[in-house]
Each structure stands twice: as structure tokens, then as C-alpha cells.
Design a protein around this motif. Structure first.
Motif, PDB file in Angstrom:
ATOM      1  N   TYR A  13      86.306  54.331  25.502  1.00 18.01           N
ATOM      2  CA  TYR A  13      84.876  54.249  25.213  1.00 18.01           C
ATOM      3  C   TYR A  13      84.743  54.030  23.717  1.00 18.01           C
ATOM      4  CZ  TYR A  13      83.889  55.827  29.940  1.00 18.01           C
ATOM      5  OH  TYR A  13      83.799  55.904  31.308  1.00 18.01           O
ATOM      6  N   SER A  14      84.124  52.929  23.381  1.00 12.46           N
ATOM      7  CA  SER A  14      84.190  52.451  22.001  1.00 12.46           C
ATOM      8  C   SER A  14      82.871  51.809  21.592  1.00 12.46           C
ATOM      9  CB  SER A  14      85.335  51.429  21.880  1.00 12.46           C
ATOM     10  OG  SER A  14      85.447  50.915  20.570  1.00 12.46           O
ATOM     11  N   HIS A  15      82.743  51.575  20.308  1.00 13.28           N
ATOM     12  CA  HIS A  15      81.651  50.763  19.757  1.00 13.28           C
ATOM     13  C   HIS A  15      82.266  49.860  18.706  1.00 13.28           C
ATOM     14  CE1 HIS A  15      78.094  49.582  17.410  1.00 13.28           C
ATOM     15  NE2 HIS A  15      77.403  49.856  18.502  1.00 13.28           N
ATOM     16  N   TRP A  16      81.852  48.612  18.713  1.00 21.69           N
ATOM     17  CA  TRP A  16      82.519  47.620  17.876  1.00 21.69           C
ATOM     18  C   TRP A  16      82.484  47.967  16.392  1.00 21.69           C
ATOM     19  CZ3 TRP A  16      80.310  44.192  14.226  1.00 21.69           C
ATOM     20  CH2 TRP A  16      78.901  44.233  14.140  1.00 21.69           C
ATOM     21  N   MET A  17      81.428  48.668  15.918  1.00 23.89           N
ATOM     22  CA  MET A  17      81.316  48.974  14.497  1.00 23.89           C
ATOM     23  C   MET A  17      82.017  50.269  14.104  1.00 23.89           C
ATOM     24  SD  MET A  17      77.538  47.860  13.166  1.00 23.89           S
ATOM     25  CE  MET A  17      78.036  48.323  11.501  1.00 23.89           C
ATOM     26  N   SER A  18      82.505  51.017  15.064  1.00 24.57           N
ATOM     27  CA  SER A  18      83.117  52.314  14.767  1.00 24.57           C
ATOM     28  C   SER A  18      84.532  52.149  14.224  1.00 24.57           C
ATOM     29  CB  SER A  18      83.147  53.170  16.043  1.00 24.57           C
ATOM     30  OG  SER A  18      84.022  54.261  15.891  1.00 24.57           O
ATOM     31  N   SER A  19      84.735  52.585  12.988  1.00 28.18           N
ATOM     32  CA  SER A  19      86.079  52.535  12.404  1.00 28.18           C
ATOM     33  C   SER A  19      87.022  53.488  13.117  1.00 28.18           C
ATOM     34  CB  SER A  19      86.027  52.880  10.916  1.00 28.18           C
ATOM     35  OG  SER A  19      85.319  51.900  10.190  1.00 28.18           O
ATOM     36  N   CYS A  20      86.480  54.616  13.588  1.00 25.61           N
ATOM     37  CA  CYS A  20      87.317  55.567  14.328  1.00 25.61           C
ATOM     38  C   CYS A  20      87.839  54.922  15.609  1.00 25.61           C
ATOM     39  CB  CYS A  20      86.513  56.818  14.654  1.00 25.61           C
ATOM     40  SG  CYS A  20      85.995  57.755  13.200  1.00 25.61           S
ATOM     41  N   ALA A  39      82.151  49.669  26.405  1.00 26.85           N
ATOM     42  CA  ALA A  39      81.179  49.671  25.308  1.00 26.85           C
ATOM     43  C   ALA A  39      80.103  50.716  25.592  1.00 26.85           C
ATOM     44  CB  ALA A  39      80.553  48.290  25.164  1.00 26.85           C
ATOM     45  N   VAL A  40      79.946  51.679  24.705  1.00 28.64           N
ATOM     46  CA  VAL A  40      79.026  52.789  24.970  1.00 28.64           C
ATOM     47  C   VAL A  40      77.578  52.329  25.055  1.00 28.64           C
ATOM     48  CG1 VAL A  40      80.502  54.602  24.058  1.00 28.64           C
ATOM     49  CG2 VAL A  40      78.990  53.365  22.509  1.00 28.64           C
ATOM     50  N   ASP A  41      77.241  51.235  24.396  1.00 26.15           N
ATOM     51  CA  ASP A  41      75.863  50.744  24.445  1.00 26.15           C
ATOM     52  C   ASP A  41      75.497  50.154  25.795  1.00 26.15           C
ATOM     53  OD1 ASP A  41      75.339  51.557  21.910  1.00 26.15           O
ATOM     54  OD2 ASP A  41      75.586  49.593  20.973  1.00 26.15           O
ATOM     55  N   SER A  42      76.491  49.889  26.632  1.00 22.92           N
ATOM     56  CA  SER A  42      76.220  49.235  27.914  1.00 22.92           C
ATOM     57  C   SER A  42      76.331  50.189  29.103  1.00 22.92           C
ATOM     58  CB  SER A  42      77.191  48.066  28.117  1.00 22.92           C
ATOM     59  OG  SER A  42      78.523  48.530  28.207  1.00 22.92           O
ATOM     60  N   ILE A  43      76.484  51.483  28.838  1.00 16.76           N
ATOM     61  CA  ILE A  43      76.576  52.442  29.924  1.00 16.76           C
ATOM     62  C   ILE A  43      75.458  53.472  29.801  1.00 16.76           C
ATOM     63  CG2 ILE A  43      79.084  52.184  30.118  1.00 16.76           C
ATOM     64  CD1 ILE A  43      79.402  54.824  28.669  1.00 16.76           C
ATOM     65  N   ASP A  44      75.224  54.197  30.867  1.00 17.85           N
ATOM     66  CA  ASP A  44      74.215  55.253  30.887  1.00 17.85           C
ATOM     67  C   ASP A  44      74.632  56.353  29.905  1.00 17.85           C
ATOM     68  OD1 ASP A  44      72.563  57.404  31.436  1.00 17.85           O
ATOM     69  OD2 ASP A  44      72.628  57.118  33.605  1.00 17.85           O
ATOM     70  N   PRO A  45      73.766  56.687  28.934  1.00 21.93           N
ATOM     71  CA  PRO A  45      74.129  57.725  27.960  1.00 21.93           C
ATOM     72  C   PRO A  45      74.522  59.049  28.604  1.00 21.93           C
ATOM     73  CG  PRO A  45      72.162  56.563  27.248  1.00 21.93           C
ATOM     74  CD  PRO A  45      72.460  56.077  28.632  1.00 21.93           C
ATOM     75  N   PRO A  58      85.470  57.537  19.285  1.00 22.80           N
ATOM     76  CA  PRO A  58      85.973  57.047  20.571  1.00 22.80           C
ATOM     77  C   PRO A  58      86.252  58.184  21.543  1.00 22.80           C
ATOM     78  CG  PRO A  58      87.770  57.189  19.026  1.00 22.80           C
ATOM     79  CD  PRO A  58      86.542  57.613  18.259  1.00 22.80           C
ATOM     80  N   VAL A  59      86.337  57.802  22.811  1.00 20.78           N
ATOM     81  CA  VAL A  59      86.794  58.702  23.864  1.00 20.78           C
ATOM     82  C   VAL A  59      87.795  57.934  24.708  1.00 20.78           C
ATOM     83  CG1 VAL A  59      86.165  59.964  25.946  1.00 20.78           C
ATOM     84  CG2 VAL A  59      84.674  60.073  23.942  1.00 20.78           C
TER      85      VAL A  59
END
Length: 213
Positions: A13-20, A39-45, A58-59
Motif C-alpha cells: 500500500y503506497s502513494h507515489w509521492m511518499s518517500s517512505c 495505491a491508497v488513493d484508489s481504495i476505500d479509506p 507504506p503498509v
């Protein structure tokens, strides 16, 4: 015959801008591990918060094991998947790698000069806090250990942390690197490696599509 089905791919589970998240992508790539990019932005929070109540990336999900925090994930991968070690055998160099846990994220509201000042200070002197972490005196610290990369001629954990930090300092915060010849050389070395190129933020599935006029 075993009743077990095929092993599931690792899920990141990631986000493109996250350096971590970028650090973890580099580690996965170095170890040759296939994974499903989530991509975390495309799933139910609410789905994501069940995995990590803190709500940050990340997870990593490995079958029934869920690990959050980039350092914890990387060390988990290092322990479970022994191919392509991320830490050198030499204990002194290994200790230097352990010092490279650098948090480069700066508050979105932070002004550019503030970010430049603190990043520069972190590159020069010990004990400069940014977002609650301590940034090591990289230029001086690595001077006696570096080879082709941060702690020798192979990519190790230090490089996984250092590459995103340097790229953000140079591209996001326009830091003048003229005082840091060693770090500048390392940045150039990283930029030519496929493992870093393929894991860069702009090359991730959830990155905005770049358009040309």
C-alpha cells in the motif's frame, strides 16, 4: 499433495509521492520480489485504516502478516527474504547503515528557505531535527566509508534511505549541492541505476500522467 493454494503476491500500500514508500519499493526491487501495488488513493479509506489505524503509508501485506513503517518493512524483508542482503557483513559499515534512517518529509506548509536551511544543516552538522527525526552529518560521515555507493561498492540500506533524501533536496527544495561533492556524486550514481529509476515516484501507477505541450 499439499492443500495449500498458490502463495499470494506481496501487497504494498503506497502513494507515489511518499518517500517512505519509495524506500520500500527500492528494497523490494533489489531483492527481486514481485508485489501488487495498491495505491491508497484508489481504495476505500476504511479498508486501509483496518490495516494501519495510523493511516499512513507504506503498509506491506505478506499473506496474513501486516507491517507498517518503512524501516519495519525493510527489516522484515531482510529477515524473511535472505536473497540480496541489504546490510553489509562488515560490522562497522553495518552500523553506518543503521545511522541512515533519515526522515525527509517536510510539512507541506513549510517555506522553501526553511526546508533548504534544515536540509543543508542536516548535511553538515549532527543533530538537526526535521519532522522529529535527526538527520546525520552525511557528507562528513560517509567520507571514510563510501565507495561507488554510500558504504562501499554495493547498494545497501544506507543508499535506500539516502537516494530519496537527496532527490528531494535537489529537485523539491532546489538545494545548492556545491558544498557536498560526495553526496552529489552519490545522487548521480543512483540516478543511473534501473532499480532507482523504476521505483521513482513519477513512474508509479498512481502518479499523475505527464503531458507535453
Amino acid at each position: 499433495a499439499s492443500s495449500e493454494g498458490p502463495k499470494k503476491l506481496l501487497q504494498l500500500y503506497s502513494h507515489w509521492m511518499s518517500s517512505c514508500s519509495w524506500r520500500v519499493r527500492i528494497a523490494l526491487s533489489l531483492k527481486g520480489l514481485e508485489y501488487e501495488y495498491k495505491a491508497v488513493d484508489s481504495i476505500d479509506p476504511s479498508e486501509f485504516l483496518k490495516l494501519n489505524p495510523m493511516g499512513y503509508v507504506p503498509v506491506l501485506v505478506d499473506d496474513n502478516i501486516v507491517v507498517s513503517d518503512s524501516l519495519a518493512i525493510i527489516l522484515y524483508l531482510e529477515e524473511k527474504y535472505r536473497q540480496r542482503p541489504l546490510l553489509p557483513l562488515d560490522l562497522h559499515k553495518r552500523a553506518i547503515n543503521y545511522q541512515k534512517y533519515i526522515e525527509e518529509n517536510v510539512s507541506p506548509g513549510a517555506k522553501l528557505p526553511w526546508a533548504q536551511y534544515h536540509i543543508r544543516k542536516g548535511f553538515v552538522v549532527m543533530g538537526s531535527p526535521v519532522s522529529g527525526y535527526v538527520i546525520a552529518a552525511l557528507e562528513k560521515l560517509l567520507s571514510e566509508f563510501s565507495g561507488k555507493y554510500a558504504t562501499g561498492d554495493e547498494i545497501f540500506l544506507a543508499d535506500i534511505y539516502l537516494a530519496p533524501q537527496l532527490r528531494n533536496a535537489i529537485t523539491r527544495f532546489s538545494l545548492d549541492m556545491s558544498d557536498f561533492p560526495l553526496l552529489s556524486r552519490l545522487h548521480q550514481a543512483y540516478s543511473h541505476l534501473p532499480v532507482f529509476q523504476e521505483t521513482m515516484p513519477e513512474n508509479q501507477p498512481d502518479a499523475p500522467v505527464q503531458t507535453t505541450s
